[in-house]
Design an enzyme around this catalytic site. Structure first.
Site, PDB file in Angstrom:
ATOM      1  N   SER A 111       0.868  -1.185   0.016  1.00  0.00           N
ATOM      2  CA  SER A 111      -0.059   0.067   0.068  1.00  0.00           C
ATOM      3  C   SER A 111       0.901   1.218  -0.070  1.00  0.00           C
ATOM      4  O   SER A 111       1.642   1.454  -0.844  1.00  0.00           O
ATOM      5  CB  SER A 111      -0.767  -0.058   1.056  1.00  0.00           C
ATOM      6  OG  SER A 111      -1.752   1.052   1.205  1.00  0.00           O
ATOM      7  N   ASP A 246      -2.746   6.122  -3.456  1.00  0.00           N
ATOM      8  CA  ASP A 246      -1.362   5.302  -2.986  1.00  0.00           C
ATOM      9  C   ASP A 246      -1.253   4.365  -3.757  1.00  0.00           C
ATOM     10  O   ASP A 246      -1.469   4.511  -5.093  1.00  0.00           O
ATOM     11  CB  ASP A 246      -2.210   4.828  -1.583  1.00  0.00           C
ATOM     12  CG  ASP A 246      -2.859   3.574  -1.518  1.00  0.00           C
ATOM     13  OD1 ASP A 246      -3.829   3.629  -2.700  1.00  0.00           O
ATOM     14  OD2 ASP A 246      -3.069   2.827  -0.764  1.00  0.00           O
ATOM     15  N   ASP A 248      -1.389   1.034  -4.249  1.00  0.00           N
ATOM     16  CA  ASP A 248      -2.157  -0.172  -4.674  1.00  0.00           C
ATOM     17  C   ASP A 248      -3.353   0.377  -5.167  1.00  0.00           C
ATOM     18  O   ASP A 248      -4.265  -0.485  -5.553  1.00  0.00           O
ATOM     19  CB  ASP A 248      -2.060  -1.076  -3.927  1.00  0.00           C
ATOM     20  CG  ASP A 248      -3.085  -0.939  -2.574  1.00  0.00           C
ATOM     21  OD1 ASP A 248      -2.833   0.199  -2.103  1.00  0.00           O
ATOM     22  OD2 ASP A 248      -3.721  -1.695  -2.268  1.00  0.00           O
ATOM     23  N   ASP A 250      -5.958   1.884  -3.904  1.00  0.00           N
ATOM     24  CA  ASP A 250      -7.167   1.930  -3.236  1.00  0.00           C
ATOM     25  C   ASP A 250      -7.643   2.914  -2.385  1.00  0.00           C
ATOM     26  O   ASP A 250      -8.801   2.920  -1.833  1.00  0.00           O
ATOM     27  CB  ASP A 250      -7.534   0.351  -2.579  1.00  0.00           C
ATOM     28  CG  ASP A 250      -6.675   0.136  -1.144  1.00  0.00           C
ATOM     29  OD1 ASP A 250      -5.502   1.167  -1.024  1.00  0.00           O
ATOM     30  OD2 ASP A 250      -6.647  -0.375  -0.562  1.00  0.00           O
TER      31      ASP A 250
END
Length: 472
Positions: A111, A246, A248, A250
């Site tokens: 993340s 961010d 990834d 999400d």
């Protein structure tokens, strides 16, 4: 013949732990055998509930992620489980496609945390795993052989296309006509999707600052550098908005026409209002403007982390027609099927960055004008890095034992309430809020604040950390 390993033993010795969402740790600790152990334990922990013979995999742009995906695939091969590899895509794209196909999936991503760390996010065929599922993974005693080699993975673009279609089919081809949008691409897993998707809806898009090295963007603690970048970009290009995520993809990061980044919970609040959501589940750290707005029939407060938000959906869906949730980081979770623009939009109970961005951008009025109609409550947050979790917990125990002394030391008004749902959240007579909590993903201490002005909210965080630094 190689001696068999046991998944629970390998995991317990690895130094890898579950945080607010997913297993996280140092890249050096994610050895091939550790990745295999997690993948095998995950599958074995759910194979009595679901019937499947394939697991979907995807990764972010971290240098370590592809090798970790190879190790997961090689481990699953020992269970005669096939894998389909979707390459570098946003986490919600993987989750959405896997749910459509009724198969489990594993996202290899850390993340927003630095590139020397990484992680694994797990999804059952019906969605993101719960905290109970995490414990089942940690304590699963599946035997497996050490990995001696790993094979290359072949990329499928099916998940990317399904995710694009989810939103391209929802809006008209001119939904963003006349809008000038900047995409801060950096190293986001969705950077190859966003520009073409926004353009397909009529927007004029400018790509900004793509990076060949991993950039750990934290949407809850945007750096001063990134704040200034957005202001400069807006002034230079005349944007209506800037969009980013961010690592990834999400957690959204959206700036208004002046280049001011919106707080994630305010973005979620606006999106929920525009979607006519009946009931919300949000973490305790989110802005109290959610309740003060009066837009929703019910707001449930949870511990921090998407699994806790998702856990609330089951009860909310029994009582309300439309259900959603979001976090202070902006990740939006659609908890029920809804209708938008006369078209069905299926539930996606995992953090997503695109839906809240689209809902703001398709409005005829500017983002700043949408903000003016909300209760004026401002939040701020920051983190102390290299602050061990054990040290954070000890500090919070000490403060909790004498909250009045802590507040007095900071020269703040007396407190009226203390909430220990997740960390220590203190409400003052002034209705200001100070909230301290150890990070669930890294050795960091986070501080959240809320006040009637942005300056005061920032001052609360700064003075709190100044005091903590003086005693640590």
């Amino acid at each position: 013949m190689n001696k068999k390993l046991v998944s629970s033993e390998v995991i317990s010795k690895s130094g890898i732990a579950f945080g607010t969402s997913g297993a996280r740790g140092l890249v050096n600790d994610f050895t091939a055998d550790v990745c295999a152990a997690f993948a095998i334990a995950f599958v074995k922990s759910i194979d009595n509930e679901f019937s499947f013979n394939t697991v979907a995999l995807a990764i972010d742009n971290r240098p370590s992620s592809y090798t970790m995906a190879q190790a997961c695939a090689q481990g699953l091969k020992q269970l005669n489980i096939d894998t389909v590899y979707y390459g570098v895509i946003p986490t919600p794209a993987l989750a959405y496609k896997a749910m459509q196909d009724a198969m489990p999936c594993i996202m290899i991503t850390g993340s927003h945390i630095p590139f020397d760390r990484n992680g694994l996010k797990f999804y059952r065929p019906d969605g993101e795993i719960t905290k109970e599922d995490e414990q089942a993974i940690l304590h699963n005693d599946a035997p497996f052989a050490p990995l001696s080699q790993i094979s290359a993975l072949t990329v499928s673009n099916a998940a990317e296309q399904a995710y694009i279609s989810r939103y391209a089919a929802l809006f008209s081809g001119d939904a963003l006509a006349g809008k000038r949008i900047g995409i801060y691409e950096h190293s986001s897993a969705g950077r190859d999707i966003y520009k073409s998707l926004f353009e397909s809806l009529g927007a004029e898009v400018t790509s900004l600052e793509r990076s060949d090295t991993f950039v750990p963007i934290d949407t809850e603690a945007v750096s001063d550098e990134d704040k200034q970048k957005a202001r400069n970009w807006s002034k230079t290009y005349g944007f209506d908005a800037i969009f980013s995520t961010d690592g990834d993809g999400d957690r959204p990061l959206v700036a208004d026409e002046s280049g001011e980044w919106l707080r994630g919970d305010i973005l979620g609040l606006l999106c929920s209002q525009l979607l006519n959501i009946d009931a919300l589940a949000v973490p305790v750290s989110c802005n109290t403007a959610i309740e003060k707005s009066g837009y929703f029939k019910h707001v449930a407060r949870t511990k921090i982390g998407s699994p806790y938000v998702i856990a609330e959906f089951a009860d909310l869906n029994k009582a309300y027609e439309s259900v959603a949730g979001f976090e202070a980081n902006g990740g939006y979770l659609l908890g029920s099927n809804i209708t938008l623009n006369g078209k069905p939009l299926s539930a996606l109970p995992t953090r997503d960055a695109l839906l809240p961005a689209f809902m703001l951008l398709i409005q005829p009025q500017s983002i700043s004008s949408l903000l003016k109609d909300l209760p004026q409550r401002f939040t701020a947050s920051d983190r102390l890095k290299a602050f061990p979790i054990a040290k954070s917990k000890a500090l919070l125990e000490e403060i909790t034992s004498d909250v009045a002394r802590f507040i007095s030391t900071l020269n703040l008004p007396a407190h009226t309430a203390v909430d220990t749902t997740d960390g220590l959240r203190i409400t003052l007579e002034s209705n200001d809020i100070v909230h301290l909590r150890p990070s669930g993903n890294a050795p960091e201490l986070r501080c959240y604040s809320e006040s009637v002005t942005e300056k005061m909210a920032m001052t609360l965080v700064e003075s709190t950390f100044k005091y903590i630094k003086s005693i640590k």
